[in-house]
Design a protein around this motif. Structure first.
Motif, PDB file in Angstrom:
ATOM      1  N   PRO A 192       0.823  -1.222   0.000  1.00 54.14           N
ATOM      2  CA  PRO A 192       0.000   0.000   0.000  1.00 54.14           C
ATOM      3  C   PRO A 192       0.859   1.275   0.000  1.00 54.14           C
ATOM      4  N   ARG A 193       0.479   2.218  -0.845  1.00 59.40           N
ATOM      5  CA  ARG A 193       1.208   3.498  -0.919  1.00 59.40           C
ATOM      6  C   ARG A 193       0.680   4.445   0.154  1.00 59.40           C
ATOM      7  N   ASN A 194       1.563   5.245   0.691  1.00 56.14           N
ATOM      8  CA  ASN A 194       1.217   6.349   1.603  1.00 56.14           C
ATOM      9  C   ASN A 194       0.532   5.913   2.900  1.00 56.14           C
ATOM     10  N   ARG A 195       0.752   4.662   3.293  1.00 55.11           N
ATOM     11  CA  ARG A 195       0.167   4.195   4.558  1.00 55.11           C
ATOM     12  C   ARG A 195       1.210   4.349   5.652  1.00 55.11           C
ATOM     13  N   ARG A 196       0.803   4.940   6.768  1.00 53.99           N
ATOM     14  CA  ARG A 196       1.717   4.989   7.911  1.00 53.99           C
ATOM     15  C   ARG A 196       0.898   5.127   9.192  1.00 53.99           C
ATOM     16  N   PRO A 197       1.465   4.722  10.337  1.00 53.59           N
ATOM     17  CA  PRO A 197       0.731   4.891  11.591  1.00 53.59           C
ATOM     18  C   PRO A 197       0.513   6.372  11.872  1.00 53.59           C
ATOM     19  N   LEU A 198      -0.721   6.749  12.160  1.00 53.99           N
ATOM     20  CA  LEU A 198      -1.024   8.154  12.459  1.00 53.99           C
ATOM     21  C   LEU A 198      -1.446   8.263  13.917  1.00 53.99           C
ATOM     22  N   PRO A 199      -0.767   9.106  14.694  1.00 51.06           N
ATOM     23  CA  PRO A 199      -1.280   9.356  16.040  1.00 51.06           C
ATOM     24  C   PRO A 199      -2.648  10.031  15.909  1.00 51.06           C
ATOM     25  N   PRO A 200      -3.598   9.732  16.834  1.00 48.89           N
ATOM     26  CA  PRO A 200      -4.959  10.248  16.675  1.00 48.89           C
ATOM     27  C   PRO A 200      -5.004  11.760  16.451  1.00 48.89           C
ATOM     28  N   GLY A 201      -4.126  12.506  17.119  1.00 49.59           N
ATOM     29  CA  GLY A 201      -4.149  13.961  16.990  1.00 49.59           C
ATOM     30  C   GLY A 201      -3.823  14.444  15.589  1.00 49.59           C
ATOM     31  N   GLU A 202      -3.150  13.607  14.844  1.00 48.19           N
ATOM     32  CA  GLU A 202      -2.703  14.021  13.521  1.00 48.19           C
ATOM     33  C   GLU A 202      -3.769  13.804  12.448  1.00 48.19           C
ATOM     34  N   ALA A 203      -4.760  12.968  12.767  1.00 46.21           N
ATOM     35  CA  ALA A 203      -5.770  12.636  11.757  1.00 46.21           C
ATOM     36  C   ALA A 203      -6.790  13.758  11.626  1.00 46.21           C
ATOM     37  N   LEU A 204      -7.201  14.023  10.393  1.00 44.57           N
ATOM     38  CA  LEU A 204      -8.247  15.017  10.147  1.00 44.57           C
ATOM     39  C   LEU A 204      -9.623  14.366  10.233  1.00 44.57           C
ATOM     40  N   VAL A 206      -4.096  22.741  -3.606  1.00 46.81           N
ATOM     41  CA  VAL A 206      -4.264  21.340  -4.029  1.00 46.81           C
ATOM     42  C   VAL A 206      -3.734  20.384  -2.947  1.00 46.81           C
ATOM     43  N   VAL A 207      -4.217  19.127  -3.034  1.00 46.96           N
ATOM     44  CA  VAL A 207      -3.818  18.105  -2.064  1.00 46.96           C
ATOM     45  C   VAL A 207      -2.358  17.715  -2.285  1.00 46.96           C
ATOM     46  N   ARG A 208      -1.606  17.760  -1.172  1.00 48.90           N
ATOM     47  CA  ARG A 208      -0.220  17.295  -1.231  1.00 48.90           C
ATOM     48  C   ARG A 208      -0.024  16.298  -0.091  1.00 48.90           C
ATOM     49  N   GLY A 209       0.232  15.069  -0.427  1.00 46.53           N
ATOM     50  CA  GLY A 209       0.548  14.089   0.615  1.00 46.53           C
ATOM     51  C   GLY A 209      -0.630  13.653   1.456  1.00 46.53           C
ATOM     52  N   LEU A 210      -1.472  12.807   0.868  1.00 52.57           N
ATOM     53  CA  LEU A 210      -2.542  12.196   1.655  1.00 52.57           C
ATOM     54  C   LEU A 210      -1.977  10.940   2.305  1.00 52.57           C
ATOM     55  N   GLU A 211      -2.130  10.838   3.631  1.00 54.59           N
ATOM     56  CA  GLU A 211      -1.641   9.641   4.332  1.00 54.59           C
ATOM     57  C   GLU A 211      -2.759   9.070   5.205  1.00 54.59           C
ATOM     58  N   TYR A 212      -2.670   7.787   5.455  1.00 51.19           N
ATOM     59  CA  TYR A 212      -3.744   7.134   6.210  1.00 51.19           C
ATOM     60  C   TYR A 212      -3.192   5.987   7.027  1.00 51.19           C
ATOM     61  N   ASP A 213      -3.980   5.681   8.064  1.00 49.78           N
ATOM     62  CA  ASP A 213      -3.669   4.564   8.948  1.00 49.78           C
ATOM     63  C   ASP A 213      -4.909   3.692   8.869  1.00 49.78           C
ATOM     64  N   ILE A 214      -4.764   2.443   8.490  1.00 48.67           N
ATOM     65  CA  ILE A 214      -5.959   1.637   8.252  1.00 48.67           C
ATOM     66  C   ILE A 214      -5.851   0.259   8.890  1.00 48.67           C
ATOM     67  N   CYS A 215      -6.986  -0.180   9.427  1.00 43.76           N
ATOM     68  CA  CYS A 215      -7.104  -1.555   9.902  1.00 43.76           C
ATOM     69  C   CYS A 215      -8.294  -2.091   9.120  1.00 43.76           C
ATOM     70  N   GLY A 216      -8.035  -2.905   8.126  1.00 42.06           N
ATOM     71  CA  GLY A 216      -9.148  -3.327   7.291  1.00 42.06           C
ATOM     72  C   GLY A 216      -8.799  -4.489   6.391  1.00 42.06           C
ATOM     73  N   CYS A 217      -9.717  -4.768   5.479  1.00 46.78           N
ATOM     74  CA  CYS A 217      -9.562  -5.904   4.569  1.00 46.78           C
ATOM     75  C   CYS A 217      -8.776  -5.484   3.326  1.00 46.78           C
ATOM     76  N   ALA A 218      -8.481  -6.425   2.465  1.00 45.23           N
ATOM     77  CA  ALA A 218      -7.716  -6.144   1.249  1.00 45.23           C
ATOM     78  C   ALA A 218      -8.415  -5.100   0.385  1.00 45.23           C
ATOM     79  N   VAL A 219      -9.741  -5.193   0.313  1.00 46.10           N
ATOM     80  CA  VAL A 219     -10.502  -4.265  -0.524  1.00 46.10           C
ATOM     81  C   VAL A 219     -10.346  -2.830  -0.017  1.00 46.10           C
ATOM     82  N   SER A 220     -10.489  -2.636   1.292  1.00 49.51           N
ATOM     83  CA  SER A 220     -10.409  -1.270   1.821  1.00 49.51           C
ATOM     84  C   SER A 220      -8.977  -0.736   1.772  1.00 49.51           C
TER      85      SER A 220
END
Lengths: 416, 153
Positions: free
Chosen positions: B20-32, B54-68
Motif C-alpha cells: 500500500p502506498r502512503n500508509r503509515r501509523p497516524l497518532p490520533p491527533g494528527e488525523a483530520l 491542491v492536495v499534497r501528501g494524503l496519508e492514512y492509517d488503516i485496519c481493514g480488509c484487502a478491498v479497503s
C-alpha cells in the motif's frame, strides 16, 4: 414419515445424517459446501411440499371463518402448535406462542416484563449474548432505570458459574441467557443457571435459537419461565418461531401487540384479552410457516436430536483439530460443552477477505462480528470467520473448507 | 453450476494491498478524519496537507480488509495534486463506479487502475469496504473547510 433417508443403515463416522438429495438446494448448487447453518439452514423437500400443500389444499385465515376450508386451516395451525410444544417438552399448548422468530420472542418478553419490574431492579445477561438477547434488555433497563449486569466467561469460553452466583442478588429480576453461543458454540449448563436464578427470585429467559435446532430440549426439565427459538435455523421456513412461556406468568402479563384475534370482547371503551396463547398472537399469524416448522420437526425427530447433537460435536471437534493444525489460525474459545459452531481468525487475513475467497471455492461461511460485538471485543478481535454445521454436513465439508483456507493463506500472505 | 461473478481480488487490487502506498501509523491527533465500517469494525484515519490549493501528501492509517486497503492506497495516489472540488468529484465518481452508474469513456481513462473496483458492483456487501477510504476523505475535506471558515470568521 416425512424423513426420506434410508432407515437402519449403519452410520459412518463423519458422514451426513441425511441424504443430500432430500435438500433441493444441493441439486441447484451441487458443489456447495454450506457451513453457515448458525445463520440459517436449508430446507428439505418435505418441508417445502408441506407449505405448498397448505396453500393449495387447506388455506384460509385461521380462527375466523366457519366454512370447512377455514376449519381445516385452523386445525392444521393448532396441530402444528401441538407438535412444536411437544418437541420442546411442553404439554400445555396455551404456553406456546408463535412468533416471527427469536428476535421477536425476546422483544415480546422484554416489553411485557415492563409490568413486573421496579426501579433499581437488575437484569443479568451473559457475555455470550447475541445482540438480539442484549439490546431488548438494554432498552428495558433504560426505560425503567434498571441495572444491566453481564456475567463473564472463562478464558475457554465457558460461562463463569462462580461469577454468576456472586452476581445474583435479591434485586435480580430477570436472568436472560443464550443456551448455546452463536459465536463460540459454547453450550451453557442451563439447568444450573436457571436453578440459581430461580433461587434468587428472578424470571428466567432462555435464548434457545442455537440450541433447539441441535439438541434435545425439555422446558419441563429446564424449569425456565420463557424459552424462544426460530424455525429457519432448524430446517423450517423463515418468519416463524416460537415462544414458550409458563402459563402462570403469561396470565399475569399484559399483551404485547393488540388488534385482531387476541381479544375476547371489545367495546368502544376497552377490550378483554383472549385466552392463552391467542392473547399474545395479534393479527393474522404465519400459519403456513407454523405447519412448515412442524414438518421440519418431524424430519428432525426422524433422525433423533441426540444423534444430531453428537454429529455436530463430532464435526466441530474435527474442524477445531484441522484448523489448529494450520499455521497462523487461532480458534476462539475451547468450551467444555459445545455445539457445531467454530469461530477463528487467521493472522494477516481479514475475515471478509477470507470469506470472499472461500466463496470462490464454493465454501459458504460467515465473517464479521456475528452480532456479538461486545463478546468479540472482549476476546480481542473485531471480526471472525465462523463455520457452523448441520445434519447435511460431513467430514468432507470440513476438509474442503480447510483446503480452501490453505489456498487463501497462500493467496493473501506472501510471507508463507 | 453457475458462473461465478469475477471476484474482487484483481491483480491491480492485490498489488496495492500487498504494497500500500502512503500508509503509515497516524497518532490520533494528527488525523483530520476517522471512518468506521460497522459491518466488520474496520477503521481508517486520514490526514492530508494542502499547498497552493491542491492536495499534497494524503496519508492514512488503516485496519481493514484487502478491498479497503487497496482502495485507500489507490485513492491516495489519484487525489495527489487535485483541488478539494476535484477530490470530491472523484469521490462521487468512485461511488458511481462501485454502485453501477454510467461511467463515460473519459472518466474511465481518468480512473485508470481504480477501474478494478468496478467488480464491486457484483458484491454489494463489500461496497462499504471500497467506499470507506473515500468517505474518510470527504470528512477530512469537510474538517479542513470548517477550520478555514473558523479562521476567517
Amino acid at each position: 414419515m416425512g424423513n426420506e433417508r434410508e432407515q437402519g443403515k449403519p452410520m459412518d463416522a463423519g458422514a451426513c445424517l441425511v441424504p443430500r438429495k432430500d435438500f433441493p438446494v444441493f441439486e441447484n448448487w451441487p458443489d456447495l459446501v454450506y457451513l453457515d447453518n448458525a445463520a440459517t439452514t436449508h430446507k428439505p423437500a418435505a418441508v417445502l411440499r408441506r407449505v405448498d400443500e397448505f396453500y393449495r389444499r387447506t388455506y384460509a385465515n385461521v380462527h375466523r371463518g366457519v366454512y370447512r376450508l377455514a376449519e381445516e386451516a385452523t386445525a392444521a395451525y393448532e396441530e402444528a402448535r401441538r407438535q412444536v410444544a411437544e418437541f420442546i417438552g411442553c404439554d400445555d399448548t396455551g404456553e406456546l406462542i408463535f412468533t416471527r422468530g427469536t428476535t421477536e420472542g425476546i422483544n415480546l418478553v422484554a416489553a411485557v416484563l415492563d409490568s413486573l419490574v421496579q426501579d433499581g431492579d437488575e437484569v443479568l445477561v451473559t457475555a455470550l449474548e447475541h445482540h438480539s438477547n442484549l439490546i431488548p434488555w438494554q432498552q428495558l433497563c433504560t426505560r425503567r432505570s434498571l441495572k444491566l449486569k453481564v456475567c463473564p466467561i472463562t478464558p475457554d469460553g465457558d460461562l463463569d458459574l462462580d461469577a454468576l452466583e456472586r452476581m445474583l442478588t435479591p434485586r435480580t429480576r430477570v436472568v436472560a441467557f443464550a443456551m448455546a453461543s452463536n459465536a463460540l458454540g459454547t453450550v451453557v449448563p442451563a439447568v444450573k443457571v436457571i436453578a440459581a436464578a430461580r433461587q434468587a427470585g428472578a424470571v428466567t429467559v432462555v435464548d434457545a435459537a442455537q440450541s433447539v435446532p441441535c439438541m434435545p430440549t425439555a422446558v419441563s426439565e429446564l424449569g425456565c419461565d420463557f424459552l424462544v427459538f426460530s424455525g429457519h435455523k432448524m430446517l423450517g421456513p423463515m418468519g416463524i418461531g416460537a415462544l414458550y412461556g409458563r402459563r402462570e406468568i403469561l396470565e399475569k402479563l399484559p399483551p404485547y401487540m393488540t388488534g385482531g384475534e387476541m381479544i375476547s370482547t371489545v367495546s368502544w371503551d376497552g377490550a378483554e384479552w383472549a385466552e392463552l396463547p391467542h392473547k399474545f398472537e395479534a393479527g393474522t399469524p404465519n400459519a403456513a410457516g407454523a405447519v412448515g416448522l412442524a414438518e421440519a420437526i418431524r424430519y428432525l425427530q426422524g433422525i433423533g436430536m441426540e444423534k444430531i447433537w453428537a454429529h455436530e460435536m463430532d464435526l466441530a471437534r474435527k474442524a477445531r483439530e484441522v484448523l489448529e493444525g494450520i499455521r497462523g489460525v487461532r480458534v476462539l474459545g475451547c468450551p467444555a460443552t459445545y455445539c457445531g459452531i467454530v469461530s477463528f481468525v487467521v493472522s494477516g487475513i481479514h475475515p471478509h477477505d477470507l470469506a470472499q475467497f472461500l466463496a470462490r471455492e464454493n465454501v459458504a461461511v460467515r465473517a464479521g462480528h456475528l452480532c456479538a460485538q461486545p463478546l468479540l471485543r472482549a476476546l480481542g478481535v473485531d471480526a471472525v470467520t465462523r463455520v457452523s454445521f448441520y445434519v447435511y454436513n460431513d467430514y468432507a465439508d470440513v476438509e474442503k473448507m480447510a483446503e480452501a483456507l490453505e489456498k487463501a493463506i497462500r493467496f493473501f500472505r506472501h510471507d508463507v | 453450476m453457475r458462473e461465478p461473478a469475477e471476484d474482487p481480488y484483481t491483480e491491480a487490487l492485490m498489488q496495492h494491498f500487498r504494497n500500500p502506498r502512503n500508509r503509515r501509523p497516524l497518532p490520533p491527533g494528527e488525523a483530520l478524519a476517522e471512518e468506521n465500517n460497522p459491518l466488520c469494525g474496520d477503521r481508517i484515519r486520514i490526514t492530508l496537507r494542502m499547498a497552493d490549493g491542491v492536495v499534497r501528501g494524503l496519508e492514512y492509517d488503516i485496519c481493514g480488509c484487502a478491498v479497503s486497503i487497496a482502495s485507500a492506497s489507490m485513492m491516495s495516489c489519484i487525489v495527489e495534486g487535485k483541488s478539494p472540488a476535484e477530490a470530491r468529484r472523484l469521490a462521487a465518481l468512485f461511488q458511481r463506479l462501485v454502485t453501477g452508474g454510467e461511467i463515460s469513456q473519459e472518466e474511465r481513462s481518468e480512473l485508470g487502475e481504480i477501474l478494478a473496483f468496478q467488480q464491486m458492483r457484483s458484491y454489494p456487501v463489500r461496497r462499504k469496504c471500497a467506499l470507506l477510504p473515500w468517505r474518510a476523505l470527504e470528512k477530512a475535506l469537510n474538517t479542513l473547510e470548517n477550520r478555514k471558515e473558523e479562521a476567517a470568521g
